[in-house]
Design an enzyme around this catalytic site. Structure first.
Site, PDB file in Angstrom:
ATOM      1  N   GLN A 187       0.827  -1.199   0.000  1.00 19.27           N
ATOM      2  CA  GLN A 187       0.000   0.000   0.000  1.00 19.27           C
ATOM      3  C   GLN A 187       0.859   1.245   0.000  1.00 19.27           C
ATOM      4  O   GLN A 187       2.001   1.238   0.463  1.00 19.27           O
ATOM      5  CB  GLN A 187      -0.998  -0.007   1.156  1.00 19.27           C
ATOM      6  CG  GLN A 187      -0.413  -0.013   2.538  1.00 19.27           C
ATOM      7  CD  GLN A 187      -1.494  -0.333   3.586  1.00 19.27           C
ATOM      8  OE1 GLN A 187      -2.299  -1.263   3.417  1.00 19.27           O
ATOM      9  NE2 GLN A 187      -1.534   0.423   4.662  1.00 19.27           N
ATOM     10  N   GLY A 188       0.292   2.284  -0.583  1.00 14.31           N
ATOM     11  CA  GLY A 188       1.017   3.540  -0.672  1.00 14.31           C
ATOM     12  C   GLY A 188       0.023   4.681  -0.601  1.00 14.31           C
ATOM     13  O   GLY A 188      -1.161   4.498  -0.891  1.00 14.31           O
ATOM     14  N   TYR A 189       0.506   5.831  -0.211  1.00 13.67           N
ATOM     15  CA  TYR A 189      -0.384   6.958   0.011  1.00 13.67           C
ATOM     16  C   TYR A 189      -0.202   8.031  -1.054  1.00 13.67           C
ATOM     17  O   TYR A 189       0.909   8.503  -1.297  1.00 13.67           O
ATOM     18  CB  TYR A 189      -0.158   7.537   1.411  1.00 13.67           C
ATOM     19  CG  TYR A 189      -0.567   6.528   2.466  1.00 13.67           C
ATOM     20  CD1 TYR A 189      -1.859   6.514   2.957  1.00 13.67           C
ATOM     21  CD2 TYR A 189       0.307   5.526   2.882  1.00 13.67           C
ATOM     22  CE1 TYR A 189      -2.266   5.556   3.874  1.00 13.67           C
ATOM     23  CE2 TYR A 189      -0.091   4.559   3.798  1.00 13.67           C
ATOM     24  CZ  TYR A 189      -1.377   4.579   4.285  1.00 13.67           C
ATOM     25  OH  TYR A 189      -1.780   3.609   5.172  1.00 13.67           O
ATOM     26  N   LEU A 190      -1.307   8.386  -1.705  1.00 15.91           N
ATOM     27  CA  LEU A 190      -1.272   9.468  -2.687  1.00 15.91           C
ATOM     28  C   LEU A 190      -1.214  10.814  -1.981  1.00 15.91           C
ATOM     29  O   LEU A 190      -0.539  11.730  -2.425  1.00 15.91           O
ATOM     30  CB  LEU A 190      -2.527   9.433  -3.573  1.00 15.91           C
ATOM     31  CG  LEU A 190      -2.621   8.329  -4.613  1.00 15.91           C
ATOM     32  CD1 LEU A 190      -3.956   8.414  -5.344  1.00 15.91           C
ATOM     33  CD2 LEU A 190      -1.471   8.443  -5.617  1.00 15.91           C
ATOM     34  N   ARG A 244       6.296   6.539   0.001  1.00 12.26           N
ATOM     35  CA  ARG A 244       5.184   6.523   0.960  1.00 12.26           C
ATOM     36  C   ARG A 244       4.496   5.162   0.902  1.00 12.26           C
ATOM     37  O   ARG A 244       3.269   5.077   0.768  1.00 12.26           O
ATOM     38  CB  ARG A 244       4.143   7.575   0.581  1.00 12.26           C
ATOM     39  CG  ARG A 244       4.667   8.988   0.555  1.00 12.26           C
ATOM     40  CD  ARG A 244       3.629   9.890  -0.086  1.00 12.26           C
ATOM     41  NE  ARG A 244       3.844  11.279   0.282  1.00 12.26           N
ATOM     42  CZ  ARG A 244       2.900  12.203   0.248  1.00 12.26           C
ATOM     43  NH1 ARG A 244       1.671  11.905  -0.120  1.00 12.26           N
ATOM     44  NH2 ARG A 244       3.158  13.447   0.592  1.00 12.26           N
TER      45      ARG A 244
END
Lengths: 159, 159
Positions: free
Chosen positions: A36-39, A91
């Site tokens: 998972q990664g955060y925009l 991230r």
């Protein structure tokens, strides 16, 4: 299901660090690789997250409410995912999640990989406060870190 | 086209306020109703925007780079859009965009509606600095507000 919308009061859950894994073969339980990664993450608690769990890709919006949490999630295609994913560089986190049934509960054991290799966290969600309070963790669960920002995924991803 | 990815240097464009519309029938030009809202905006310039332009729905990630701008856009379905759109409440704007051909350029005239009713902005994009400098705006274009944050969509949406 393409989309879910959830405006919930505080989730009733507890989170523990795991120093040594339970002496069972985790591979027997349902498990998924999660990346998972955060925009975007706003200081006020808004998050826009991309996640690939097994072969399921999603985009999730989360926001703190005065007394709870708003969560909106859509399933996205591989093509949509690939177009946005590069924006989460720096991230991200990866982990393997095992779902272990235990005395009527499901314990989610997240074994972090990559940068956070060595970190293992177990989480249990409860239907109500009563069962939450009554919960006696198995002895392989260590420090209770429920609510500690230090172990929130969004913080780990930004480290 | 489901997704676009654009890492661009600074767009070469100029933006003007319009006090009185040109004396032509705007309805003759291609036009679209645009509704857009922001899921998240970071102080550093990261934006995650939802947009409906005519019948085309999109989710766009934008970020300032040291010397330019990164933009990633995916087309999304009506169902995906509807699931996320409520999260943009209080961070929206609506406008009608007319695309007016003018002396080899395309002037985008944005006529804001709703809360910003009365605001009209005209924008022209150029292939290079030379044609940008050489551009003589028609007399119905007023104050040059190029680069003024005051008239950025993200700020207008949050007002």
């Amino acid at each position: 299901m393409i989309a879910t919308e959830k405006v919930s009061t505080r989730e009733i859950e507890r989170k523990f660090l795991v120093k040594r894994l339970p002496v069972v073969d985790l591979e027997n339980f349902p498990c998924d690789e999660i990346a998972q990664g955060y925009l975007a993450t706003e200081s006020g608690g808004v998050q826009v997250r991309l996640r690939k769990k097994g072969n399921v890709r999603s985009l999730t919006y989360k926001r703190n409410l005065k007394n709870g949490r708003e969560e909106r999630e859509i399933r996205i295609s591989a093509e949509q995912f690939e177009a946005l994913w590069p924006a989460t560089a720096g991230r991200r986190l990866t982990k393997v999640r095992y779902e272990m049934p235990w005395k009527g509960h499901t314990i989610e054991i997240d074994v972090y990989t990559g940068r956070h290799d060595g970190l293992i966290v177990a989480e249990v969600e409860f239907a109500d406060e009563k069962s939450c309070t009554a919960f006696k963790p198995p002895d392989w669960m260590d420090e209770d870190v429920t609510g500690k920002a230090r172990y929130s995924n969004v913080l780990l991803a930004h480290e």
